[in-house]
Design a protein around this motif. Structure first.
Motif, mmCIF file in Angstrom:
data_model
loop_
_atom_site.group_PDB
_atom_site.id
_atom_site.type_symbol
_atom_site.label_atom_id
_atom_site.label_comp_id
_atom_site.label_asym_id
_atom_site.label_seq_id
_atom_site.Cartn_x
_atom_site.Cartn_y
_atom_site.Cartn_z
ATOM 1 N N MET A 1 0.843 -1.181 0.000
ATOM 2 C CA MET A 1 0.000 0.000 0.000
ATOM 3 C C MET A 1 0.887 1.242 0.000
ATOM 4 O O MET A 1 1.796 1.362 0.801
ATOM 5 C CB MET A 1 -0.895 -0.008 1.225
ATOM 6 N N ALA A 2 0.609 2.164 -0.894
ATOM 7 C CA ALA A 2 1.402 3.379 -1.022
ATOM 8 C C ALA A 2 0.976 4.420 0.007
ATOM 9 O O ALA A 2 -0.182 4.508 0.378
ATOM 10 C CB ALA A 2 1.252 3.958 -2.418
ATOM 11 N N PHE B 1 3.745 15.683 -5.135
ATOM 12 C CA PHE B 1 3.708 14.613 -4.135
ATOM 13 C C PHE B 1 4.720 13.516 -4.439
ATOM 14 O O PHE B 1 5.224 13.409 -5.557
ATOM 15 C CB PHE B 1 2.308 13.981 -4.078
ATOM 16 N N ALA B 2 4.961 12.686 -3.434
ATOM 17 C CA ALA B 2 5.778 11.491 -3.576
ATOM 18 C C ALA B 2 4.967 10.305 -3.074
ATOM 19 O O ALA B 2 4.128 10.448 -2.178
ATOM 20 C CB ALA B 2 7.067 11.610 -2.777
ATOM 21 N N ALA B 3 5.233 9.151 -3.660
ATOM 22 C CA ALA B 3 4.619 7.901 -3.205
ATOM 23 C C ALA B 3 5.714 7.030 -2.593
ATOM 24 O O ALA B 3 6.741 6.777 -3.235
ATOM 25 C CB ALA B 3 3.949 7.173 -4.361
ATOM 26 N N LEU B 4 5.474 6.607 -1.364
ATOM 27 C CA LEU B 4 6.384 5.687 -0.681
ATOM 28 C C LEU B 4 5.767 4.303 -0.700
ATOM 29 O O LEU B 4 4.556 4.154 -0.503
ATOM 30 C CB LEU B 4 6.606 6.145 0.763
ATOM 31 N N ASP B 5 6.585 3.288 -0.916
ATOM 32 C CA ASP B 5 6.052 1.923 -0.952
ATOM 33 C C ASP B 5 5.853 1.396 0.471
ATOM 34 O O ASP B 5 6.037 2.119 1.452
ATOM 35 C CB ASP B 5 6.929 1.014 -1.816
ATOM 36 N N ASP C 1 7.585 -0.347 2.286
ATOM 37 C CA ASP C 1 8.786 -0.283 3.124
ATOM 38 C C ASP C 1 9.300 1.153 3.293
ATOM 39 O O ASP C 1 10.425 1.359 3.740
ATOM 40 C CB ASP C 1 9.894 -1.149 2.519
ATOM 41 N N ASP C 2 8.472 2.122 2.919
ATOM 42 C CA ASP C 2 8.802 3.549 2.993
ATOM 43 C C ASP C 2 9.947 3.963 2.077
ATOM 44 O O ASP C 2 10.649 4.942 2.335
ATOM 45 C CB ASP C 2 9.092 3.999 4.431
#
Length: 173
Positions: A1-2, A47-51, A53-54
């Motif tokens: 989840m992002a 914006f940025a999307a983190l996976d 695992d951040d």
């Protein structure tokens, strides 16, 4: 989840590494870079999307640009892109989530019936049509470098406000 976070929360060096990985080190020669030369990306819309695992998986940057008509009048717009997804993570929905967040922020930022600024991008017309980006109104527009006319796309609720001709460039009010 992002997890979506403001792009300003990400180390600029990590953003540059992602952009190099997604577009190659020659990306600065692209026409889109010339259009937005000398301006900073819009903090509240990028914006940025983190996976899960951040780790940084994707970014989207939006920029203040203008279409300057033949009479020299600038018509402010927002340039969408680049939408950059880490190779190997493409197709997982990061780009779609970032587009939804940025365009949602644009649309939500204008209340009391005010219309948001038109948005412009250079991209795949089939892919970006789902968000209302079309080349129907950009045939007379020019860019400071090579581009494919069918890939110069605009999104607006009122196409009548778009000048039929002009040159895209940075908007420095």
């Amino acid at each position: 989840m992002a997890t979506l976070v403001p792009l300003s929360a990400i180390d600029p060096a990590l953003i540059e590494e992602l952009l190099d990985a997604a577009f190659g080190e020659g990306r600065h020669a692209r026409t889109a870079y010339r259009i937005r030369a000398g301006v900073e990306w819009l903090d509240g819309l990028s914006f940025a999307a983190l996976d899960e695992d951040d780790y940084l998986a994707a970014t989207i940057q939006l920029w203040p640009v203008a279409l300057t008509d033949p009479q020299g009048r600038p018509h402010p717009m927002i340039m969408v892109g680049p939408v950059a997804v880490m190779p190997g993570r493409q197709g997982e929905g990061f780009g779609k989530a970032l587009m939804a967040a940025s365009l949602g922020a644009i649309d939500a930022g204008f209340e009391d019936g005010a219309a948001p600024l038109p948005q412009v991008m250079i991209g795949d017309p089939d892919y970006y049509a789902r968000w209302g980006f079309v080349a129907d109104h950009t045939a007379g527009w020019h860019c400071p470098g090579p581009f494919e006319k069918h890939r110069l796309l605009a999104r607006t609720g009122n196409p009548a406000i778009l000048p039929p001709e002009g040159m895209l460039g940075p908007w420095i009010p």
